[in-house]
Design an enzyme around this catalytic site. Structure first.
Site, PDB file in Angstrom:
ATOM      1  N   GLY A  12      -7.238 -11.288  -7.437  1.00  0.00           N
ATOM      2  CA  GLY A  12      -6.990 -12.046  -6.286  1.00  0.00           C
ATOM      3  C   GLY A  12      -5.603 -12.902  -6.123  1.00  0.00           C
ATOM      4  O   GLY A  12      -4.892 -12.751  -6.978  1.00  0.00           O
ATOM      5  N   ASP A  35     -12.156  -8.016 -12.872  1.00  0.00           N
ATOM      6  CA  ASP A  35     -12.470  -8.113 -11.309  1.00  0.00           C
ATOM      7  C   ASP A  35     -13.367  -7.290 -11.004  1.00  0.00           C
ATOM      8  O   ASP A  35     -13.602  -6.005 -11.976  1.00  0.00           O
ATOM      9  CB  ASP A  35     -10.951  -7.843 -10.790  1.00  0.00           C
ATOM     10  CG  ASP A  35     -11.209  -8.684  -9.122  1.00  0.00           C
ATOM     11  OD1 ASP A  35     -10.303  -9.653  -9.035  1.00  0.00           O
ATOM     12  OD2 ASP A  35     -12.152  -8.165  -8.396  1.00  0.00           O
ATOM     13  N   TYR A 142     -18.253 -21.644   3.053  1.00  0.00           N
ATOM     14  CA  TYR A 142     -17.322 -21.774   1.919  1.00  0.00           C
ATOM     15  C   TYR A 142     -17.209 -23.111   1.185  1.00  0.00           C
ATOM     16  O   TYR A 142     -17.163 -23.589   0.168  1.00  0.00           O
ATOM     17  CB  TYR A 142     -16.089 -21.418   2.367  1.00  0.00           C
ATOM     18  CG  TYR A 142     -14.801 -21.292   1.427  1.00  0.00           C
ATOM     19  CD1 TYR A 142     -14.890 -20.720   0.214  1.00  0.00           C
ATOM     20  CD2 TYR A 142     -13.833 -22.098   1.602  1.00  0.00           C
ATOM     21  CE1 TYR A 142     -13.897 -20.942  -0.674  1.00  0.00           C
ATOM     22  CE2 TYR A 142     -12.766 -22.352   0.762  1.00  0.00           C
ATOM     23  CZ  TYR A 142     -12.713 -21.555  -0.641  1.00  0.00           C
ATOM     24  OH  TYR A 142     -11.574 -21.895  -1.636  1.00  0.00           O
ATOM     25  N   LYS A 146     -18.395 -24.880  -2.029  1.00  0.00           N
ATOM     26  CA  LYS A 146     -17.404 -25.539  -3.020  1.00  0.00           C
ATOM     27  C   LYS A 146     -18.121 -27.092  -3.390  1.00  0.00           C
ATOM     28  O   LYS A 146     -17.741 -27.480  -4.471  1.00  0.00           O
ATOM     29  CB  LYS A 146     -15.979 -25.662  -2.305  1.00  0.00           C
ATOM     30  CG  LYS A 146     -15.336 -24.341  -2.539  1.00  0.00           C
ATOM     31  CD  LYS A 146     -14.876 -23.810  -3.787  1.00  0.00           C
ATOM     32  CE  LYS A 146     -14.449 -22.506  -3.923  1.00  0.00           C
ATOM     33  NZ  LYS A 146     -14.232 -22.050  -5.216  1.00  0.00           N
TER      34      LYS A 146
HETATM   35  N1  SER Z   1      -7.225 -21.272   1.365  1.00  0.00           N
HETATM   36  C1  SER Z   1      -8.544 -21.622   1.443  1.00  0.00           C
HETATM   37  C2  SER Z   1      -8.893 -21.161   2.593  1.00  0.00           C
HETATM   38  O1  SER Z   1      -8.275 -21.010   3.609  1.00  0.00           O
HETATM   39  C3  SER Z   1      -8.768 -22.937   1.421  1.00  0.00           C
HETATM   40  O2  SER Z   1      -9.206 -23.109  -0.057  1.00  0.00           O
HETATM   41  O3  SER Z   1      -9.940 -20.594   2.848  1.00  0.00           O
END
Ligand code: SER
Length: 316
Positions: A12, A35, A142, A146
């Site tokens: 990534g 990966d 997301y 987190k």
């Molecule tokens: N760069 C990430 C995103 O835009 C934020 O942690 O999802």
């Protein structure tokens, strides 16, 4: 003791550059890149690589035992925009991979790095100079993974004495490897547009400010945190980390100084509400005090380095 390191999600945006830096620091043979995808072209020939599914605890543990791994960097994840398209997979991948690595970490006595994000913050958080400790109510899946992940890390640290360390990365900008599926990705895509076509259509509106950072700063932060003495790290959740804050209009102006014909237009889409739920700027004074973090790249320096290097990469 010679450290032996496993990078999970090495292909990534962060993984490619982190792997290269770790290989320089600790010796190529001591860094195993892995990966679920095929090996990134930038990694080929630079050291050991294995195909590994971050959701398969058994195969990860077998590899860790066989290779006598001491440190794991777990970078596999679905990001904010992709996560909104597939929230269930986002939860499953992001949480299962973390719990697998934390459990193995306790059993094999590993040191672990796992990235959190500015996405933990939501609309109820103060948006300017967001403090380390504040209201945290993420609105994206997301962000939910987190913040849940930060709490899980804190739990393993307190309950099992696991040494797991984390930062809340802002949007990361790099020219070597491309990002994928994030809301901050426009700040990388804009350089490709500028060099290839002299124009770019931003999926965020012109005055959308977001916290950002050049990749070299992010990698240095990561290694500094991982090598800092444990007793200095008093903050038990992920550290706020900040460098630059700008809007699409401001980065476009910085590019125009170097490419005068560059033109930007704006067509905000589903990314906009995600960006609107995140801070505009971050207060990272706790990281600066605890382990001496400081950034080196401001907007102008970052734009110069990005254009110089991407031009060489793209115009062959
Ligand atoms: N760069 C990430 C995103 O835009 C934020 O942690 O999802």
């Amino acid at each position: 003791m010679q450290e032996k390191i496993l990078v999970i999600g090495a292909c990534g945006q962060i993984g490619v550059e982190l792997t290269a830096t770790l290989r320089k620091k600790y010796g190529s043979e001591n860094i195993i890149a892995s990966d679920v995808r095929e090996e990134n072209a930038l990694l080929v020939g630079t050291g050991p690589f294995v195909i590994l599914d971050a959701m398969n605890k058994g195969t990860i543990q077998t590899l860790i035992k066989k290779e006598k791994i001491t440190i794991v960097y777990l970078l596999a994840a679905l990001l904010s925009a992709t996560g909104e398209k597939n929230p269930k997979l986002c939860w499953e991948l992001n949480m299962e991979s973390l719990q697998n690595v934390l459990d193995i970490g306790v059993e094999e006595k590993l040191k672990i790095f796992w990235p959190s994000s500015i996405a933990v913050f939501g609309t109820t958080t103060p948006r300017e100079n967001t403090p380390q400790k504040t209201v945290i109510e993420p609105t994206t899946m997301y962000g939910v993974t987190k913040y849940a992940g930060e709490l899980l890390c804190q739990y393993y640290k307190k309950r099992f004495g696991l040494d797991v360390r984390s930062v809340r990365y802002p949007g990361l900008i790099s020219w070597k490897s491309e990002p994928g599926g994030g809301t901050t990705d426009y700040a990388v895509d804009i350089f490709y547009g500028a060099i290839r076509e002299g124009k770019y259509t931003s999926f965020l509106s012109e005055n959308t400010y977001l916290p950002m950072m050049y990749m070299d700063d992010a990698i240095r932060a990561t290694l500094e945190l991982m090598t800092a003495p444990k007793e200095k790290l008093k903050n038990s959740l992920a550290y706020n980390l900040s460098a630059i804050s700008f809007s699409p209009k401001e980065i476009a102006e910085a590019i125009k100084k170097r490419i005068p014909n560059f033109e930007i237009s704006y067509e905000p889409d589903f990314h906009q509400p995600i960006a609107d739920s995140w801070p505009k700027s971050i207060d990272d004074s706790v990281a600066r005090a605890d382990w001496g973090w400081h950034h080196e790249y401001d907007l102008e320096k970052m734009v110069s380095v990005m254009l110089e290097n991407l031009k060489m990469k793209l115009v062959k």
